[in-house]
Design an enzyme around this catalytic site. Sequence first.
Site, PDB file in Angstrom:
ATOM      1  N   ARG A  99       0.837  -1.211   0.000  1.00  0.00           N
ATOM      2  CA  ARG A  99       0.000   0.000   0.000  1.00  0.00           C
ATOM      3  C   ARG A  99       0.871   1.259   0.000  1.00  0.00           C
ATOM      4  NH1 ARG A  99      -3.477   0.084   4.839  1.00  0.00           N
ATOM      5  NH2 ARG A  99      -1.686  -0.969   5.715  1.00  0.00           N
TER       6      ARG A  99
ATOM      7  N   ASN B 127      -6.318  -2.579   2.327  1.00  0.00           N
ATOM      8  CA  ASN B 127      -6.296  -4.025   2.539  1.00  0.00           C
ATOM      9  C   ASN B 127      -7.724  -4.545   2.648  1.00  0.00           C
ATOM     10  OD1 ASN B 127      -3.508  -4.280   2.589  1.00  0.00           O
ATOM     11  ND2 ASN B 127      -3.364  -4.235   4.809  1.00  0.00           N
TER      12      ASN B 127
END
Length: 93
Positions: free
Chosen positions: A22, A40
């Site tokens: 990320r 996520n």
Amino acid sequence: MSREPERLTAWVHGTVQGVGFRWWTRARALELGLVGYASNQRDGRVLVVAEGERGALDTLVGMLESSGTPGRVDRVVHTYDTPRGDLTGFVER
């Protein structure tokens, strides 16, 4: 190629959680001038939502599909849509 903004929704499959994916995605998106987020998901995927010019979005998809990502990307399923204009910056969720 149109310079009108578009919205990318990309589901990234593979080993992409707990490996800095990320953060890496956020850095690439900011370099490309995109806004959005990387999040996520409970099933192990990462959801990437980004808005900006189509060329920059295509470049981001190519980066997500490349071998240069943290972890291991098995596949990226993505779509383009009309931007909502509700995003600012690029964040990790």
